[in-house]
Design a protein around this motif. Sequence first.
Motif, PDB file in Angstrom:
ATOM      1  N   TYR A 149      -3.836   4.413  -0.144  1.00 19.73           N
ATOM      2  CA  TYR A 149      -3.724   2.882  -0.605  1.00 19.73           C
ATOM      3  C   TYR A 149      -3.251   1.969   0.474  1.00 19.73           C
ATOM      4  O   TYR A 149      -3.982   0.846   0.931  1.00 19.73           O
ATOM      5  CB  TYR A 149      -2.551   2.998  -1.392  1.00 19.73           C
ATOM      6  CG  TYR A 149      -1.861   1.403  -1.777  1.00 19.73           C
ATOM      7  CD1 TYR A 149      -2.345   0.638  -2.626  1.00 19.73           C
ATOM      8  CD2 TYR A 149      -0.664   1.120  -1.019  1.00 19.73           C
ATOM      9  CE1 TYR A 149      -1.919  -0.488  -2.970  1.00 19.73           C
ATOM     10  CE2 TYR A 149      -0.091  -0.232  -1.265  1.00 19.73           C
ATOM     11  CZ  TYR A 149      -0.777  -1.019  -2.279  1.00 19.73           C
ATOM     12  OH  TYR A 149       0.049  -2.031  -2.502  1.00 19.73           O
ATOM     13  N   THR A 150      -2.547   2.335   1.436  1.00 18.66           N
ATOM     14  CA  THR A 150      -2.080   1.490   2.608  1.00 18.66           C
ATOM     15  C   THR A 150      -2.894   1.254   3.745  1.00 18.66           C
ATOM     16  O   THR A 150      -3.341   0.406   4.212  1.00 18.66           O
ATOM     17  CB  THR A 150      -0.676   2.197   3.111  1.00 18.66           C
ATOM     18  OG1 THR A 150       0.088   2.223   2.472  1.00 18.66           O
ATOM     19  CG2 THR A 150      -0.189   1.100   4.469  1.00 18.66           C
TER      20      THR A 150
ATOM     21  N   LYS B 214      -5.436  -1.102   2.169  1.00 11.87           N
ATOM     22  CA  LYS B 214      -4.821  -2.333   2.313  1.00 11.87           C
ATOM     23  C   LYS B 214      -4.624  -3.133   3.467  1.00 11.87           C
ATOM     24  O   LYS B 214      -5.236  -4.208   3.455  1.00 11.87           O
ATOM     25  CB  LYS B 214      -3.336  -2.171   1.825  1.00 11.87           C
ATOM     26  CG  LYS B 214      -2.427  -3.391   1.958  1.00 11.87           C
ATOM     27  CD  LYS B 214      -1.108  -2.869   1.574  1.00 11.87           C
ATOM     28  CE  LYS B 214      -0.235  -4.248   1.435  1.00 11.87           C
ATOM     29  NZ  LYS B 214       1.201  -3.812   0.843  1.00 11.87           N
TER      30      LYS B 214
ATOM     31  N   CYS C 200      -7.255  -0.992  -3.174  1.00 14.51           N
ATOM     32  CA  CYS C 200      -6.160  -0.157  -3.123  1.00 14.51           C
ATOM     33  C   CYS C 200      -6.012   0.551  -4.267  1.00 14.51           C
ATOM     34  O   CYS C 200      -5.817   1.814  -4.264  1.00 14.51           O
ATOM     35  CB  CYS C 200      -5.077  -0.992  -2.654  1.00 14.51           C
ATOM     36  SG  CYS C 200      -5.222  -1.761  -0.936  1.00 14.51           S
TER      37      CYS C 200
ATOM     38  N   SER D 148      -6.130   4.844  -4.952  1.00 16.01           N
ATOM     39  CA  SER D 148      -4.763   5.409  -5.223  1.00 16.01           C
ATOM     40  C   SER D 148      -4.412   5.940  -6.315  1.00 16.01           C
ATOM     41  O   SER D 148      -3.435   6.597  -6.665  1.00 16.01           O
ATOM     42  CB  SER D 148      -3.583   4.914  -4.464  1.00 16.01           C
ATOM     43  OG  SER D 148      -3.596   3.406  -5.139  1.00 16.01           O
TER      44      SER D 148
ATOM     45  N   THR E 120      -0.685  -7.182  -3.808  1.00 17.89           N
ATOM     46  CA  THR E 120      -1.240  -7.090  -2.387  1.00 17.89           C
ATOM     47  C   THR E 120      -1.394  -8.532  -1.939  1.00 17.89           C
ATOM     48  O   THR E 120      -1.020  -8.926  -0.443  1.00 17.89           O
ATOM     49  CB  THR E 120      -2.459  -6.332  -2.226  1.00 17.89           C
ATOM     50  OG1 THR E 120      -2.267  -5.100  -2.655  1.00 17.89           O
ATOM     51  CG2 THR E 120      -2.935  -6.256  -0.837  1.00 17.89           C
TER      52      THR E 120
END
Length: 338
Positions: A205-206, A209, A252, A256, A301
């Motif tokens: 996810y990060t 992101k 993202c 995830s 986000t």
Amino acid sequence: MVFERQKEAFFGSVPSGNSKQLVAASGSQYSCEVGSAKFYGLCAFGGLLSCGLTHTAVVPLDLVKCRIQVDSAKYKSLANGFRVSVKEGGMKALSLGWAPTLLGYSMQGVGKFGFYEAFKNLYSGLMGEENTYLYRTSMYLAASASAEFFADIFLCPMESVKVRIQTTPGWSQTLREGAPRIWAEEGVNGFYKGLAPLWARQIPYTMMKFACFERTVEVLYKYVVPKPRSDCSKGEQLVVTFIAGYIAGVFCAIVSHPADSIVSKLNANPGGGVSSAAKELGLAGLWKGLGPRIIMIGTLTALQWFIYDSVKVAFRLPRPPPPEMPESLKRKLAASQA
């Protein structure tokens, strides 16, 4: 030295006369240098605000999303999940888990954004300005993955408490009751049993992101915004930040989501493991609640990047423009084409 390399990577090499002007301008324009303790401290503070406030603001949506993932037979959809939750516990039920959310995600934000800046600066210095430009996406991915590894260690205990409050009927409903209960019944393992699936959820996810955001900003300024970033007002730049953040957030959420479903299932069923949770959910169950999560993560986000960039503006932190090809690389390219 690292700051000088990063400055060259972002701004390109400049003649010695202009170099003095650049240093003088940055000295008056910025409150600190990239790589200084003040810079990292304020970036960590920006991360604390951006993650803590935004995740707490969407607790009702997060609560319904988690309940859909854990018991899709009872909570059939987003609208139905809200109706059932309010019917059973009143409007107050929608705020369940706000305290561990605020504390946990504030701590995670410190690691996520503060460490990202540190790892990006570190890797950029190790790679040199040419490789930093050529392989910048890989650098963004590596820096964000490194940062999230530590950020999730900060988050995991509060995430465990939050999910149980939100998804386990009859369980404790406050942080001050829930945390001591986990400690008494399961010890440290109760707080960290979900760490591996949390890494599986949060690290991809990060990575998405940060890498998607950084590259989307480049694309927007290159193809959409009708003028260079240097000619845009701070407000216009923050609008670009918000749009790029929302685009990154959609990707993202998709990347995830299966791991997020497993985390919710694990914390709702203390005796289970990762494989048993995945088997019980099944392929379709792993994607339950994706719609609400896209809405939640996209909004989150976008707001996180907006708040984080606003903190940088407010404290006059360096905000390098989209990277440009270094002069040395331009000369090599021209020589190869001659």
